[in-house]
Scaffold this motif. Structure first.
Motif, PDB file in Angstrom:
ATOM      1  N   THR A  45       0.828  -1.196   0.000  1.00 20.80           N
ATOM      2  CA  THR A  45       0.000   0.000   0.000  1.00 20.80           C
ATOM      3  C   THR A  45       0.870   1.257   0.000  1.00 20.80           C
ATOM      4  O   THR A  45       2.073   1.207   0.296  1.00 20.80           O
ATOM      5  CB  THR A  45      -0.891   0.021   1.252  1.00 20.80           C
ATOM      6  N   LEU A  46       0.256   2.386  -0.257  1.00 17.04           N
ATOM      7  CA  LEU A  46       1.000   3.643  -0.202  1.00 17.04           C
ATOM      8  C   LEU A  46       1.401   3.971   1.228  1.00 17.04           C
ATOM      9  O   LEU A  46       2.450   4.592   1.456  1.00 17.04           O
ATOM     10  CB  LEU A  46       0.172   4.767  -0.820  1.00 17.04           C
ATOM     11  N   ASP A  47       0.595   3.562   2.202  1.00 19.63           N
ATOM     12  CA  ASP A  47       0.979   3.766   3.602  1.00 19.63           C
ATOM     13  C   ASP A  47       2.239   2.967   3.940  1.00 19.63           C
ATOM     14  O   ASP A  47       3.077   3.428   4.727  1.00 19.63           O
ATOM     15  CB  ASP A  47      -0.156   3.338   4.534  1.00 19.63           C
ATOM     16  N   TRP A  48       2.353   1.790   3.361  1.00 24.41           N
ATOM     17  CA  TRP A  48       3.576   0.993   3.542  1.00 24.41           C
ATOM     18  C   TRP A  48       4.761   1.668   2.848  1.00 24.41           C
ATOM     19  O   TRP A  48       5.845   1.794   3.416  1.00 24.41           O
ATOM     20  CB  TRP A  48       3.351  -0.413   2.979  1.00 24.41           C
ATOM     21  N   HIS A  49       4.539   2.146   1.637  1.00 23.75           N
ATOM     22  CA  HIS A  49       5.628   2.751   0.863  1.00 23.75           C
ATOM     23  C   HIS A  49       6.148   4.036   1.499  1.00 23.75           C
ATOM     24  O   HIS A  49       7.332   4.356   1.350  1.00 23.75           O
ATOM     25  CB  HIS A  49       5.156   3.044  -0.567  1.00 23.75           C
ATOM     26  N   VAL A  50       5.295   4.765   2.198  1.00 24.00           N
ATOM     27  CA  VAL A  50       5.730   6.047   2.760  1.00 24.00           C
ATOM     28  C   VAL A  50       6.906   5.874   3.714  1.00 24.00           C
ATOM     29  O   VAL A  50       7.712   6.802   3.905  1.00 24.00           O
ATOM     30  CB  VAL A  50       4.549   6.767   3.441  1.00 24.00           C
ATOM     31  N   GLU A  51       7.055   4.690   4.290  1.00 24.55           N
ATOM     32  CA  GLU A  51       8.211   4.445   5.156  1.00 24.55           C
ATOM     33  C   GLU A  51       9.509   4.528   4.367  1.00 24.55           C
ATOM     34  O   GLU A  51      10.538   4.964   4.896  1.00 24.55           O
ATOM     35  CB  GLU A  51       8.075   3.093   5.853  1.00 24.55           C
ATOM     36  N   HIS A  52       9.496   4.126   3.107  1.00 26.40           N
ATOM     37  CA  HIS A  52      10.681   4.284   2.262  1.00 26.40           C
ATOM     38  C   HIS A  52      11.000   5.769   2.079  1.00 26.40           C
ATOM     39  O   HIS A  52      12.162   6.179   2.095  1.00 26.40           O
ATOM     40  CB  HIS A  52      10.467   3.646   0.892  1.00 26.40           C
ATOM     41  N   ASP A  53       9.944   6.566   1.881  1.00 28.42           N
ATOM     42  CA  ASP A  53      10.141   8.009   1.718  1.00 28.42           C
ATOM     43  C   ASP A  53      10.766   8.631   2.961  1.00 28.42           C
ATOM     44  O   ASP A  53      11.461   9.648   2.873  1.00 28.42           O
ATOM     45  CB  ASP A  53       8.811   8.699   1.424  1.00 28.42           C
ATOM     46  N   LYS A  54      10.507   8.024   4.125  1.00 28.01           N
ATOM     47  CA  LYS A  54      11.071   8.526   5.377  1.00 28.01           C
ATOM     48  C   LYS A  54      12.502   8.056   5.605  1.00 28.01           C
ATOM     49  O   LYS A  54      13.136   8.466   6.580  1.00 28.01           O
ATOM     50  CB  LYS A  54      10.206   8.080   6.550  1.00 28.01           C
ATOM     51  N   GLY A  55      12.991   7.177   4.738  1.00 29.95           N
ATOM     52  CA  GLY A  55      14.369   6.725   4.852  1.00 29.95           C
ATOM     53  C   GLY A  55      14.533   5.292   5.303  1.00 29.95           C
ATOM     54  O   GLY A  55      15.675   4.821   5.449  1.00 29.95           O
ATOM     55  N   VAL A  56      13.434   4.555   5.523  1.00 29.17           N
ATOM     56  CA  VAL A  56      13.547   3.149   5.909  1.00 29.17           C
ATOM     57  C   VAL A  56      14.030   2.348   4.704  1.00 29.17           C
ATOM     58  O   VAL A  56      13.506   2.510   3.594  1.00 29.17           O
ATOM     59  CB  VAL A  56      12.195   2.611   6.416  1.00 29.17           C
ATOM     60  N   ALA A  57      15.004   1.493   4.898  1.00 33.10           N
ATOM     61  CA  ALA A  57      15.567   0.705   3.805  1.00 33.10           C
ATOM     62  C   ALA A  57      14.548  -0.300   3.284  1.00 33.10           C
ATOM     63  O   ALA A  57      13.745  -0.854   4.042  1.00 33.10           O
ATOM     64  CB  ALA A  57      16.818  -0.028   4.281  1.00 33.10           C
ATOM     65  N   PHE A  58      14.583  -0.563   1.991  1.00 38.07           N
ATOM     66  CA  PHE A  58      13.634  -1.491   1.384  1.00 38.07           C
ATOM     67  C   PHE A  58      13.674  -2.869   2.036  1.00 38.07           C
ATOM     68  O   PHE A  58      12.616  -3.429   2.361  1.00 38.07           O
ATOM     69  CB  PHE A  58      13.887  -1.594  -0.118  1.00 38.07           C
ATOM     70  N   PRO A  59      14.843  -3.485   2.250  1.00 39.60           N
ATOM     71  CA  PRO A  59      14.839  -4.812   2.874  1.00 39.60           C
ATOM     72  C   PRO A  59      14.211  -4.811   4.259  1.00 39.60           C
ATOM     73  O   PRO A  59      13.492  -5.750   4.616  1.00 39.60           O
ATOM     74  CB  PRO A  59      16.326  -5.173   2.928  1.00 39.60           C
ATOM     75  N   ASP A  60      14.460  -3.771   5.031  1.00 41.16           N
ATOM     76  CA  ASP A  60      13.896  -3.689   6.379  1.00 41.16           C
ATOM     77  C   ASP A  60      12.382  -3.544   6.342  1.00 41.16           C
ATOM     78  O   ASP A  60      11.667  -4.089   7.193  1.00 41.16           O
ATOM     79  CB  ASP A  60      14.513  -2.522   7.144  1.00 41.16           C
ATOM     80  N   ASN A  61      11.886  -2.797   5.373  1.00 39.47           N
ATOM     81  CA  ASN A  61      10.446  -2.583   5.268  1.00 39.47           C
ATOM     82  C   ASN A  61       9.745  -3.788   4.650  1.00 39.47           C
ATOM     83  O   ASN A  61       8.570  -4.048   4.942  1.00 39.47           O
ATOM     84  CB  ASN A  61      10.168  -1.335   4.427  1.00 39.47           C
ATOM     85  N   ALA A  62      10.455  -4.501   3.811  1.00 39.51           N
ATOM     86  CA  ALA A  62       9.850  -5.656   3.139  1.00 39.51           C
ATOM     87  C   ALA A  62       9.716  -6.854   4.056  1.00 39.51           C
ATOM     88  O   ALA A  62       8.751  -7.623   3.936  1.00 39.51           O
ATOM     89  CB  ALA A  62      10.674  -6.037   1.913  1.00 39.51           C
ATOM     90  N   ALA A  63      10.669  -7.043   4.963  1.00 40.07           N
ATOM     91  CA  ALA A  63      10.715  -8.274   5.760  1.00 40.07           C
ATOM     92  C   ALA A  63       9.416  -8.556   6.512  1.00 40.07           C
ATOM     93  O   ALA A  63       8.866  -9.663   6.403  1.00 40.07           O
ATOM     94  CB  ALA A  63      11.901  -8.238   6.714  1.00 40.07           C
ATOM     95  N   PRO A  64       8.866  -7.618   7.284  1.00 37.46           N
ATOM     96  CA  PRO A  64       7.616  -7.922   7.992  1.00 37.46           C
ATOM     97  C   PRO A  64       6.437  -8.137   7.052  1.00 37.46           C
ATOM     98  O   PRO A  64       5.520  -8.901   7.361  1.00 37.46           O
ATOM     99  CB  PRO A  64       7.400  -6.708   8.898  1.00 37.46           C
ATOM    100  N   LEU A  65       6.459  -7.468   5.897  1.00 32.68           N
ATOM    101  CA  LEU A  65       5.367  -7.641   4.941  1.00 32.68           C
ATOM    102  C   LEU A  65       5.428  -9.035   4.312  1.00 32.68           C
ATOM    103  O   LEU A  65       4.390  -9.688   4.120  1.00 32.68           O
ATOM    104  CB  LEU A  65       5.441  -6.551   3.866  1.00 32.68           C
ATOM    105  N   ILE A  66       6.624  -9.490   4.004  1.00 36.54           N
ATOM    106  CA  ILE A  66       6.778 -10.836   3.459  1.00 36.54           C
ATOM    107  C   ILE A  66       6.363 -11.889   4.484  1.00 36.54           C
ATOM    108  O   ILE A  66       5.756 -12.915   4.144  1.00 36.54           O
ATOM    109  CB  ILE A  66       8.230 -11.057   2.996  1.00 36.54           C
TER     110      ILE A  66
END
Length: 205
Positions: A45-66
């Motif tokens: 979702t865009l709410d999930w993606h906004v964390e990337h905009d804040k500087g969270v690394a893609f692997p870190d943000n992807a892990a809990p979603l996976i």
């Protein structure tokens, strides 16, 4: 209230200068439109993606979603690995205004909510036009996103300008409202056909 005329332009990037739409990528990965809609509304979702905009690394943000949606691991990882496929080139009307402003030596800057790692790919979509910008404030570098007041303060610190010196162009009503509260001149970008006239009304062209 801003009384003086602006003397520089501050551009949003996504869907103002360059088109960005996750559907451009995921339409290639889902045969059924309903499956595509479900994925973008419940998984990436865009709410999930906004964390990337804040500087969270893609692997870190992807892990809990996976972990929550293991059946979509490939699609979740594609958000990072195939990000350029979400981009579909510059918006011609904006490109023309950027060139016209550059011809008049009007200072131009960018302010974008964007992961730092994706900024080079976005610039590559329109290198000539981005080459006219004196600076770009990328949220992923700053750890703060529009419409937070702090990122507008960073703009003023980096450019050395006052809010009333800048015409801010963005497609988000919330971002425009936040900028207006600080004293920026603004144009809410909703139709590329209206852009040049808006810039002309501010005396920049």
């Amino acid at each position: 209230m801003t009384l003086s005329s602006p003397r520089a332009v501050l551009w949003d990037v996504g869907n103002v200068i360059v088109r960005w739409d996750p559907r451009a990528l995921y339409a290639k990965m889902f045969e059924e439109p309903a499956d595509l809609d479900r994925f973008l509304s419940h998984v990436c979702t865009l709410d999930w993606h906004v964390e990337h905009d804040k500087g969270v690394a893609f692997p870190d943000n992807a892990a809990p979603l996976i972990a929550r949606f293991p059946e979509h691991e490939a699609q979740i990882r594609a958000w990072d690995a195939r990000f350029p496929e979400m981009l579909s080139g510059p918006i011609p009307e904006t490109a023309a205004v950027i060139e016209a402003l550059a011809a008049r030596d009007v200072p131009q800057f960018a302010l974008t909510n964007m992961p730092q790692s994706k900024w080079p790919a976005v610039q590559a979509m329109s290198p000539v036009h981005f080459g006219h910008f004196r600076d770009a404030i990328v949220s992923g570098d700053e750890g703060v996103i529009k419409p937070d007041r702090r990122i507008y303060e960073i703009v003023l610190e980096r450019t050395g300008l006052q809010a009333a010196d800048l015409l801010f162009i963005d497609d988000s009503a919330a971002n425009i409202a936040a900028a207006m509260d600080i004293g920026f001149h603004t144009h809410h970008f909703t139709d590329p056909a209206h852009l040049r006239a808006a810039v002309e009304r501010h005396g920049l062209l």
